[in-house]
Design a protein around this motif. Structure first.
Motif, PDB file in Angstrom:
ATOM      1  N   CYS A 130      21.246   9.558  -2.602  1.00  0.00           N
ATOM      2  CA  CYS A 130      20.250   8.581  -3.075  1.00  0.00           C
ATOM      3  C   CYS A 130      20.380   7.121  -2.945  1.00  0.00           C
ATOM      4  N   PRO A 131      21.654   6.798  -3.487  1.00  0.00           N
ATOM      5  CA  PRO A 131      21.939   5.307  -3.391  1.00  0.00           C
ATOM      6  C   PRO A 131      22.161   4.913  -1.947  1.00  0.00           C
ATOM      7  N   LEU A 132      22.712   5.687  -1.187  1.00  0.00           N
ATOM      8  CA  LEU A 132      23.003   5.404   0.256  1.00  0.00           C
ATOM      9  C   LEU A 132      21.784   4.998   0.821  1.00  0.00           C
ATOM     10  N   SER A 133      20.790   5.933   0.614  1.00  0.00           N
ATOM     11  CA  SER A 133      19.318   5.977   1.340  1.00  0.00           C
ATOM     12  C   SER A 133      18.782   4.663   0.949  1.00  0.00           C
ATOM     13  N   MET A 134      18.774   4.293  -0.521  1.00  0.00           N
ATOM     14  CA  MET A 134      18.307   3.208  -0.876  1.00  0.00           C
ATOM     15  C   MET A 134      18.795   1.776  -0.309  1.00  0.00           C
ATOM     16  N   ALA A 135      20.151   1.838  -0.285  1.00  0.00           N
ATOM     17  CA  ALA A 135      20.818   0.590   0.569  1.00  0.00           C
ATOM     18  C   ALA A 135      20.466   0.581   1.966  1.00  0.00           C
ATOM     19  N   VAL A 136      20.411   1.591   2.616  1.00  0.00           N
ATOM     20  CA  VAL A 136      19.897   1.627   4.039  1.00  0.00           C
ATOM     21  C   VAL A 136      18.416   1.229   4.264  1.00  0.00           C
ATOM     22  N   ILE A 137      17.580   1.715   3.549  1.00  0.00           N
ATOM     23  CA  ILE A 137      16.282   1.299   3.554  1.00  0.00           C
ATOM     24  C   ILE A 137      16.187  -0.396   3.219  1.00  0.00           C
ATOM     25  N   GLY A 138      16.923  -0.712   2.134  1.00  0.00           N
ATOM     26  CA  GLY A 138      16.896  -2.180   1.651  1.00  0.00           C
ATOM     27  C   GLY A 138      17.183  -3.058   2.795  1.00  0.00           C
ATOM     28  N   LEU A 139      18.522  -2.580   3.534  1.00  0.00           N
ATOM     29  CA  LEU A 139      19.200  -3.154   4.582  1.00  0.00           C
ATOM     30  C   LEU A 139      17.949  -3.496   5.727  1.00  0.00           C
ATOM     31  N   LEU A 180       7.306  -3.062   4.102  1.00  0.00           N
ATOM     32  CA  LEU A 180       7.950  -2.359   2.874  1.00  0.00           C
ATOM     33  C   LEU A 180       7.253  -1.184   2.442  1.00  0.00           C
ATOM     34  N   MET A 181       6.060  -0.731   2.688  1.00  0.00           N
ATOM     35  CA  MET A 181       5.672   0.438   2.254  1.00  0.00           C
ATOM     36  C   MET A 181       5.819   1.538   3.314  1.00  0.00           C
ATOM     37  N   PRO A 182       5.825   1.302   4.555  1.00  0.00           N
ATOM     38  CA  PRO A 182       6.389   2.333   5.318  1.00  0.00           C
ATOM     39  C   PRO A 182       7.746   2.904   5.432  1.00  0.00           C
ATOM     40  N   TRP A 183       8.591   1.821   4.999  1.00  0.00           N
ATOM     41  CA  TRP A 183      10.187   2.176   4.846  1.00  0.00           C
ATOM     42  C   TRP A 183      10.259   2.825   3.499  1.00  0.00           C
ATOM     43  N   LEU A 184       9.494   2.498   2.461  1.00  0.00           N
ATOM     44  CA  LEU A 184       9.533   3.282   1.246  1.00  0.00           C
ATOM     45  C   LEU A 184       9.502   4.646   1.519  1.00  0.00           C
ATOM     46  N   VAL A 185       8.084   4.740   2.382  1.00  0.00           N
ATOM     47  CA  VAL A 185       7.728   6.375   2.383  1.00  0.00           C
ATOM     48  C   VAL A 185       8.829   6.930   3.204  1.00  0.00           C
ATOM     49  N   ALA A 244      27.407   0.362   2.977  1.00  0.00           N
ATOM     50  CA  ALA A 244      26.044   0.053   3.023  1.00  0.00           C
ATOM     51  C   ALA A 244      25.637  -0.996   2.019  1.00  0.00           C
ATOM     52  N   PHE A 245      26.100  -0.830   0.839  1.00  0.00           N
ATOM     53  CA  PHE A 245      25.915  -1.927  -0.182  1.00  0.00           C
ATOM     54  C   PHE A 245      26.945  -3.172   0.207  1.00  0.00           C
ATOM     55  N   ALA A 246      27.918  -3.304   0.666  1.00  0.00           N
ATOM     56  CA  ALA A 246      28.356  -4.382   1.142  1.00  0.00           C
ATOM     57  C   ALA A 246      27.757  -4.872   2.296  1.00  0.00           C
ATOM     58  N   ALA A 247      27.262  -4.239   3.178  1.00  0.00           N
ATOM     59  CA  ALA A 247      26.436  -4.778   4.306  1.00  0.00           C
ATOM     60  C   ALA A 247      25.227  -5.436   3.747  1.00  0.00           C
ATOM     61  N   LEU A 248      24.400  -4.855   2.833  1.00  0.00           N
ATOM     62  CA  LEU A 248      23.436  -5.397   2.079  1.00  0.00           C
ATOM     63  C   LEU A 248      23.825  -6.801   1.341  1.00  0.00           C
TER      64      LEU A 248
END
Length: 87
Positions: A13-22, A35-40, A73-77
């Motif tokens: 879950c956090p990995l997917s969040m970080a990738v989408i955020g990046l 934002l909305m298509p990536w959140l989906v 992923a979080f370091a890259a973000l």
């Protein structure tokens, strides 16, 4: 098997969040438009990560690799937010 499942759920879950955020942060142009298509796309990505954890031989390896992927992923973000011109 249970360790792999929990690794995929709890660290996926956090990995997917970080990738989408990046991806949203690095997307050219306005982030509001994408934002909305990536959140989906977050939920299918999380499902893929959960499914991919079953490719590891042991649950310990799944936890280890997903932890390393989360840190990366979080370091890259973090680096993208603090070094690139932002939103």
């Amino acid at each position: 098997m249970l360790a792999k499942t929990f690794a995929g759920i709890l660290l996926g879950c956090p990995l997917s969040m970080a990738v989408i955020g990046l991806v949203v942060y690095l997307w050219p142009g306005s982030s509001e438009a994408v934002l909305m298509p990536w959140l989906v796309a977050f939920f299918p990505l999380w499902t893929v990560v959960i499914a991919a954890t079953f490719m590891f031989r042991t649950g310990v390896r799944a936890w280890g690799w997903l932890a390393v992927a989360n840190v990366g992923a979080f370091a890259a973000l973090f680096l993208a937010k603090h070094t690139l011109p932002g939103l």
